[in-house]
Design a protein around this motif. Structure first.
Motif, PDB file in Angstrom:
ATOM      1  N   ALA A 142       0.837  -1.214   0.000  1.00 48.07           N
ATOM      2  CA  ALA A 142       0.000   0.000   0.000  1.00 48.07           C
ATOM      3  C   ALA A 142       0.868   1.259   0.000  1.00 48.07           C
ATOM      4  N   CYS A 143       2.056   1.149   0.604  1.00 48.08           N
ATOM      5  CA  CYS A 143       2.949   2.325   0.677  1.00 48.08           C
ATOM      6  C   CYS A 143       3.453   2.765  -0.699  1.00 48.08           C
ATOM      7  N   LEU A 144       3.366   1.864  -1.705  1.00 47.53           N
ATOM      8  CA  LEU A 144       3.795   2.234  -3.060  1.00 47.53           C
ATOM      9  C   LEU A 144       2.902   3.318  -3.649  1.00 47.53           C
ATOM     10  N   GLU A 145       1.711   3.457  -3.090  1.00 50.49           N
ATOM     11  CA  GLU A 145       0.769   4.448  -3.645  1.00 50.49           C
ATOM     12  C   GLU A 145       0.656   5.683  -2.752  1.00 50.49           C
ATOM     13  N   HIS A 146       1.575   5.816  -1.781  1.00 50.71           N
ATOM     14  CA  HIS A 146       1.512   6.970  -0.872  1.00 50.71           C
ATOM     15  C   HIS A 146       1.799   8.256  -1.641  1.00 50.71           C
ATOM     16  N   ARG A 147       1.242   9.366  -1.142  1.00 49.56           N
ATOM     17  CA  ARG A 147       1.402  10.643  -1.850  1.00 49.56           C
ATOM     18  C   ARG A 147       2.839  11.149  -1.793  1.00 49.56           C
ATOM     19  N   HIS A 148       3.610  10.776  -0.750  1.00 46.84           N
ATOM     20  CA  HIS A 148       4.953  11.358  -0.564  1.00 46.84           C
ATOM     21  C   HIS A 148       6.037  10.455  -1.163  1.00 46.84           C
ATOM     22  N   SER A 149       6.986  11.082  -1.924  1.00 49.46           N
ATOM     23  CA  SER A 149       8.022  10.301  -2.618  1.00 49.46           C
ATOM     24  C   SER A 149       8.954   9.586  -1.637  1.00 49.46           C
ATOM     25  N   TYR A 150       9.177  10.165  -0.428  1.00 55.78           N
ATOM     26  CA  TYR A 150      10.070   9.545   0.567  1.00 55.78           C
ATOM     27  C   TYR A 150       9.567   8.152   0.950  1.00 55.78           C
ATOM     28  N   VAL A 151       8.245   8.053   1.106  1.00 54.46           N
ATOM     29  CA  VAL A 151       7.642   6.759   1.465  1.00 54.46           C
ATOM     30  C   VAL A 151       7.729   5.809   0.281  1.00 54.46           C
ATOM     31  N   ARG A 152       7.401   6.308  -0.919  1.00 51.60           N
ATOM     32  CA  ARG A 152       7.373   5.432  -2.103  1.00 51.60           C
ATOM     33  C   ARG A 152       8.762   4.854  -2.389  1.00 51.60           C
ATOM     34  N   ARG A 153       9.803   5.713  -2.336  1.00 46.41           N
ATOM     35  CA  ARG A 153      11.141   5.192  -2.684  1.00 46.41           C
ATOM     36  C   ARG A 153      11.639   4.179  -1.654  1.00 46.41           C
ATOM     37  N   ASN A 154      11.288   4.373  -0.369  1.00 46.38           N
ATOM     38  CA  ASN A 154      11.680   3.383   0.642  1.00 46.38           C
ATOM     39  C   ASN A 154      10.851   2.114   0.541  1.00 46.38           C
ATOM     40  N   ALA A 155       9.602   2.242   0.073  1.00 46.68           N
ATOM     41  CA  ALA A 155       8.767   1.056  -0.150  1.00 46.68           C
ATOM     42  C   ALA A 155       9.381   0.184  -1.249  1.00 46.68           C
ATOM     43  N   VAL A 156       9.887   0.831  -2.309  1.00 43.90           N
ATOM     44  CA  VAL A 156      10.555   0.087  -3.395  1.00 43.90           C
ATOM     45  C   VAL A 156      11.767  -0.670  -2.844  1.00 43.90           C
ATOM     46  N   LEU A 157      12.575   0.006  -2.017  1.00 38.05           N
ATOM     47  CA  LEU A 157      13.762  -0.645  -1.436  1.00 38.05           C
ATOM     48  C   LEU A 157      13.367  -1.818  -0.551  1.00 38.05           C
ATOM     49  N   ALA A 158      12.301  -1.628   0.252  1.00 35.78           N
ATOM     50  CA  ALA A 158      11.841  -2.708   1.141  1.00 35.78           C
ATOM     51  C   ALA A 158      11.386  -3.910   0.317  1.00 35.78           C
ATOM     52  N   ILE A 159      10.616  -3.653  -0.742  1.00 36.59           N
ATOM     53  CA  ILE A 159      10.124  -4.763  -1.595  1.00 36.59           C
ATOM     54  C   ILE A 159      11.306  -5.478  -2.254  1.00 36.59           C
ATOM     55  N   TYR A 160      12.285  -4.694  -2.715  1.00 34.48           N
ATOM     56  CA  TYR A 160      13.462  -5.304  -3.352  1.00 34.48           C
ATOM     57  C   TYR A 160      14.215  -6.209  -2.377  1.00 34.48           C
ATOM     58  N   THR A 161      14.443  -5.729  -1.150  1.00 36.71           N
ATOM     59  CA  THR A 161      15.201  -6.543  -0.174  1.00 36.71           C
ATOM     60  C   THR A 161      14.426  -7.794   0.200  1.00 36.71           C
ATOM     61  N   ILE A 162      13.110  -7.630   0.396  1.00 30.56           N
ATOM     62  CA  ILE A 162      12.295  -8.800   0.781  1.00 30.56           C
ATOM     63  C   ILE A 162      12.271  -9.808  -0.373  1.00 30.56           C
ATOM     64  N   TYR A 163      12.149  -9.302  -1.609  1.00 32.58           N
ATOM     65  CA  TYR A 163      12.124 -10.201  -2.775  1.00 32.58           C
ATOM     66  C   TYR A 163      13.452 -10.938  -2.909  1.00 32.58           C
ATOM     67  N   ARG A 164      14.541 -10.258  -2.633  1.00 36.10           N
ATOM     68  CA  ARG A 164      15.871 -10.872  -2.747  1.00 36.10           C
ATOM     69  C   ARG A 164      16.076 -11.946  -1.679  1.00 36.10           C
ATOM     70  N   ASN A 165      15.587 -11.664  -0.453  1.00 34.50           N
ATOM     71  CA  ASN A 165      15.812 -12.602   0.660  1.00 34.50           C
ATOM     72  C   ASN A 165      14.733 -13.690   0.755  1.00 34.50           C
ATOM     73  N   PHE A 166      13.452 -13.296   0.525  1.00 29.43           N
ATOM     74  CA  PHE A 166      12.325 -14.244   0.674  1.00 29.43           C
ATOM     75  C   PHE A 166      11.386 -14.058  -0.509  1.00 29.43           C
ATOM     76  N   GLU A 167      11.738 -14.658  -1.644  1.00 28.27           N
ATOM     77  CA  GLU A 167      10.967 -14.438  -2.872  1.00 28.27           C
ATOM     78  C   GLU A 167       9.517 -14.886  -2.729  1.00 28.27           C
ATOM     79  N   ASN A 168       9.298 -15.919  -1.905  1.00 28.42           N
ATOM     80  CA  ASN A 168       7.933 -16.472  -1.759  1.00 28.42           C
ATOM     81  C   ASN A 168       6.959 -15.475  -1.137  1.00 28.42           C
ATOM     82  N   LEU A 169       7.470 -14.474  -0.374  1.00 23.17           N
ATOM     83  CA  LEU A 169       6.570 -13.511   0.281  1.00 23.17           C
ATOM     84  C   LEU A 169       5.969 -12.539  -0.742  1.00 23.17           C
ATOM     85  N   ILE A 170       6.674 -12.252  -1.823  1.00 22.98           N
ATOM     86  CA  ILE A 170       6.162 -11.313  -2.827  1.00 22.98           C
ATOM     87  C   ILE A 170       6.665 -11.769  -4.205  1.00 22.98           C
TER      88      ILE A 170
END
Length: 953
Positions: A142-170
């Protein structure tokens, strides 16, 4: 993985002197204190956990009393706390309390404040527990659609790290981010999303790039840099893609960001070796050098141009850009100018030498108009040497260059004038057609020469190369003009006696009475004359040198007069004129001898100079054919031999350079066709981005020597004994200005060692960057502790210290194990370097620290000993091989090296083999080391002494 090698996200400075608080007082502060005391207590808890304390009893207290608070500082501290606190039981299961923490972070991910949302997303990048992350996935999406760019860019980083470590979660992360990227407008968010696609799903990244390849120039620089990296990696792995993306790289050369231009140029060179591509990349580098104000950037980019030049195919392309490269000379920094001139000289060819010489002449003239400055003088020297090299390689240019340069013989900077003189001497010997021109110009500037050393050289050139009657007469006129009225002694005595000229006024003041030591009166007349106040009454130059006591120039003058007198006798048939000229030359020598023996000069004439002048008088009085040959032929032959030997040496070194650059291929070597190369084989090529990252981190992979002693094990130092309760050994890794000590600490006891601390101190110009943090070691456990040491100069440094620890349950004081000293070898900082003989002599005179080392070895061959010294001190021998070849029982050689801190080290080796002791006699002699700093001179002396001892074992 040891504790020291774990990835560290947060660095916290820990005060070592404070007493650790008790768990009860901390619990009390966390439960009942106000926000300020809770903040302080939480900081103490974090520091104690970092120091190895477990504190399991405080976990629930923090969840109940601190987690619900809305204070931003506490929320930030809690993120650090949850990062470092143990989240699992000893058997690896997740603690039940963490479910409550997970719920609190789900709420934070929906918090209205964008800072709290962004910080929480950054924290989630550091979590390694899939059970904690799973419930938070919908909120992260849901944070990917937040109005503020600070939240969106950190959401991308979080998704990338989670995908790299635990692909099954996302599992659909690449698709999700691709859709996000298409609709995103913010540059930093697009950069993070594109970065993720490059590493997670390269095909999707390429699809996106294909859709917007024409708009790449309009993107922000951070996104353009990532696009350059993607293109490099794709083309590196799959060369067939080059044609698709090379136009994009060309466009990025026009980017407004210097960083993008630099990376794009570097990538273009690796992707294509076509002349147009090389020219575009080189042009881009030159623009960067000119436009960037930082000298370090200029030097780095110049290095890239030098690397391009090393490739034989690229050299011709760069030759067309020499004039553009010379635009860099507008930079005032000497190091940049030096590198630029060297590059231009390497690229000069018959096609562009004329233009190059015109630019350099203009630059030389410019330096004459600039107010005197140390760098201006050095720059002028560089220009003179470059023009010298051009004239030697392209003789047609010499006629244009010489008249301009000869103006500088009268320069007050002796070093620049000496370079000009050396050039003129070589030119007049090599180019017969220029002799008339050079002699004419030399006679013009002769009277203006200010330095005695240059004067001597000019006298020699005039004496050697004046071949016509008119020139010989001109030289004699100039010498008489420069010497002033003769006989010198009589005219000087007349001046001193005060034969006053009528225009000088005489004033009489009142007579003064003075009392002497004995009590009697003495009178002093105040008769004074207003004598001219000009310095030394404007003495002619040569007369000034002689009255200052510099009679070496007189010996040089005697030789010159003898040469021109003998030549004049051969040219002129009239006996009267012959005798008149010879008599005039002899009169000049005699008057100089008379002056030397009188008390007028500041220093009396030396015996050597008397002998030389007397010999010249004898030669002129006898005029024997043998002496005529020696003075007029053999002097020139010896110069000719010296110049030809020098030229041969230069050609030999150039040949060696070109042999290095030419890639030799053996007849049976396999041919690699890029189109037929399998993908996995392409990866074996070096990745430029990976190499530059490793270089920045100081992890450049050096090729280990074949000798096993030169491997890493050679750099391991044992710090304690095997029977000590704590065993320690250190691996010393030297990386330019840093030393990293990787210390292995082993607990050899059956007790738990608490607060085990490595305490270090340094001696010399070393500085400990930070104190290593304390550890807790279980029985027979081990750990690695890393310590950074900064190095400021080249001298032998010593690191010493001890390990202190507490034994858990024991009531005694702290225990201490003293460590052996670690000696830092200066050879890691010293590199061979070259300098001219004149520079060597100048530094030898200037450097005040000298260390004299007596040779004490069992090596019996002089050359073997010299080679051994060169190898053990990392110095370069400046004495040419020809001078060292042959065998005469003794050897003298000059050595030179420079440290990475810019410190110079000079050495003079004077060794001999005592013949009377038989063929097996060891080499004897001395090595004198000179340096600007005491540490450098002593350290090199110690190194030589140590290596001698090793040899003599």
């Amino acid at each position: 993985m040891t504790a020291a090698e774990n990835v560290c996200y947060t660095l916290i400075n820990v005060p070592m002197d404070s007493e650790p608080p008790s768990e009860i007082s901390l619990k009390n502060d966390l439960e009942k204190g106000d926000v300020k005391s809770k903040t302080e207590a939480l900081k103490k808890v974090i520091i104690m956990i970092l120091n190895g304390e477990k504190l399991p009893g405080l976990l629930m207290t923090i969840i109940r009393f601190v987690l619900p608070l809305q204070d931003h500082t506490i929320k930030k501290l809690l993120l650090v706390f949850w990062e470092i606190v143990p989240k699992t039981t000893p058997d690896g299961r997740l603690l039940h309390e963490m479910i409550l923490v997970c719920d609190a972070y789900r709420k934070d991910l929906q918090h209205p404040n964008e800072f709290i949302r962004g910080s929480t997303l950054r924290f989630l990048c550091k979590l390694k527990e899939a059970e904690l992350l799973e419930p938070l996935m919908p909120a992260i999406r849901a944070c990917l659609e937040h109005r503020h760019s600070y939240v969106r860019r950190n959401a991308v980083l979080a998704i990338y790290t989670i995908y790299r470590n635990f692909e099954n979660l996302i599992p659909d992360a690449p698709e999700l981010i691709h859709d996000f990227l298409v609709n995103e407008k913010d540059a930093s968010c697009k950069r993070n999303a594109f970065m993720m696609l490059i590493h997670a799903d390269q095909d999707r990244a390429l699809d996106y790039l294909s859709t917007c390849i024409d708009q790449v120039q309009t993107f922000g620089d951070i996104l353009q840099l990532v696009i350059v990296e993607l293109i490099y990696k794709v083309c590196h792995a799959n060369p067939s893609e080059r044609a698709r993306f090379i136009r994009c790289i060309y466009n990025l050369l026009q980017s407004s960001s210097p960083a993008v231009k630099y990376e794009a140029a570097g990538t273009l060179v690796t992707l294509s070796s076509a002349p147009t591509a090389i020219k575009a990349a080189a042009q881009c580098y030159i623009d960067l050098i000119i436009k960037e104000s930082d000298n370090n950037v200029k030097l780095i980019v110049l290095d890239r141009l030098v690397e391009l030049k090393e490739h034989p195919a690229h050299e011709r392309v760069l030759q067309d850009l020499v004039m553009d490269i010379l635009r860099v000379l507008s930079t005032p920094d000497l190091e940049v100018r030096k590198k630029t001139l060297q590059l231009a000289l390497d690229l000069v060819s018959s096609r562009n030498v004329e233009e190059l010489v015109i630019v350099l002449k203009k630059e030389v003239i410019k330096t004459n108009n600039v107010s005197e400055h140390e760098d201006t003088d050095k720059y002028r020297q560089l220009l003179v040497r470059t023009l010298h090299s051009c004239s030697v390689r392209f003789p047609d240019m010499a006629a244009n260059v010489i008249p301009v340069l000869m103006e500088f013989l009268s320069d007050s900077n002796e070093a620049a004038a000496a370079d000009v003189l050396e050039f003129v001497r070589e030119a007049i010997q090599r180019f017969d057609n220029l002799r008339m021109l050079i002699v004419e110009k030399m006679l013009e500037v002769f009277h203006a020469i200010k330095s005695v050393k240059i004067y001597r050289g000019a006298l020699w050139i005039l004496g050697e190369y004046c071949s016509t009657k008119e020139d010989i007469q001109s030289v004699m006129t100039e010498v008489r003009r420069s010497l002033g009225e003769i006989p010198i002694v009589e005219s000087e005595i007349k001046k001193e006696a005060g034969e006053l000229k009528p225009e000088e006024e005489i004033t009489v003041g009142p007579v003064q009475k003075l009392v002497t030591e004995m009590g009697t009166y003495a009178t002093q007349s105040a008769l004074s004359s207003s004598r001219p106040t000009k310095k030394e009454e404007d003495r002619p130059p040569l007369r000034g040198f002689l009255l200052d006591g510099d009679f070496f120039v007189a010996a040089s003058l005697a030789t010159t007069l003898t040469k021109i007198a003998l030549r004049y006798v051969a040219l002129v048939q009239e006996k009267k004129k012959q005798n008149s000229f010879v008599a005039e030359a002899m009169l000049l020598m005699a008057t100089i001898l008379h002056l030397g023996k009188s008390s007028l000069p500041k220093k009396p004439i030396t015996d050597d100079d008397v002998d030389r002048i007397s010999l010249c008088l004898k030669v002129l009085s006898e005029c024997s054919p043998l002496m005529n040959d020696i003075f007029n032929k053999e002097c020139r032959q010896s110069l000719s031999q010296m110049l030809s030997a020098k030229l041969e040496e230069e050609k030999l070194s150039q040949k060696k350079e070109s042999e290095k650059r030419n890639v030799t291929v053996q007849p049976d070597d396999p041919i690699s066709f890029m189109q037929l190369t399998a993908k996995n084989e392409m990866n074996c090529k070096e990745d430029q981005f990976q190499l530059s990252l490793l270089a920045a981190m100081g992890n450049t992979q050096r090729k280990e020597a074949a000798d096993p002693l030169a491997s890493k094990l050679n750099k391991v130092t044992q710090l304690t004994g095997f029977s000590d309760p704590v065993y320690a050994e250190a691996y010393v890794h030297v990386n330019q200005y840093d030393i990293v000590l990787d210390v292995l600490v082993v607990n050899q006891t059956s007790d738990t060692l608490q607060n085990c601390t490595l305490e270090l101190a340094t001696l010399g110009d070393l500085k400990l960057v930070e104190k290593p943090s304390p550890l807790t070691l279980a029985p027979h456990d081990f750990a690695n502790i890393k310590a950074n040491v900064k190095v400021a100069s080249t001298e032998n440094g010593i690191i010493f210290g001890n390990i202190v620890y507490d034994v858990s349950g024991a009531a005694s004081d702290r225990n201490c194990v003293v460590l052996s000293d670690i000696h830092i070898d200066i050879m890691d900082y010293i590199q061979p370097a070259t300098c001219t003989d004149a520079e060597f002599r100048q530094m030898w005179a200037e450097f005040e620290w000298e260390n004299k080392v007596t040779v004490n070895t069992n090596v019996t061959d002089l050359n073997d000993y010299l080679q051994h010294i060169l190898k053990s001190t990392n110095m370069k021998c400046l004495t040419p091989e020809k001078a060292l070849s042959g065998y005469c029982g003794f050897m003298a050689a000059n050595l030179y090296a420079r440290s990475i801190f810019g410190e110079d080290a000079l050495a003079n080796v004077s060794i001999e083999k005592p013949v009377h002791q038989g063929p097996d006699a060891a080499v004897t002699g001395h090595i004198r080391i000179r340096a600007k700093s005491q540490g450098m001179a002593l350290s090199l002396g110690d190194k030589i002494n140590l290596s001698q001892k090793k040899t003599s074992l």
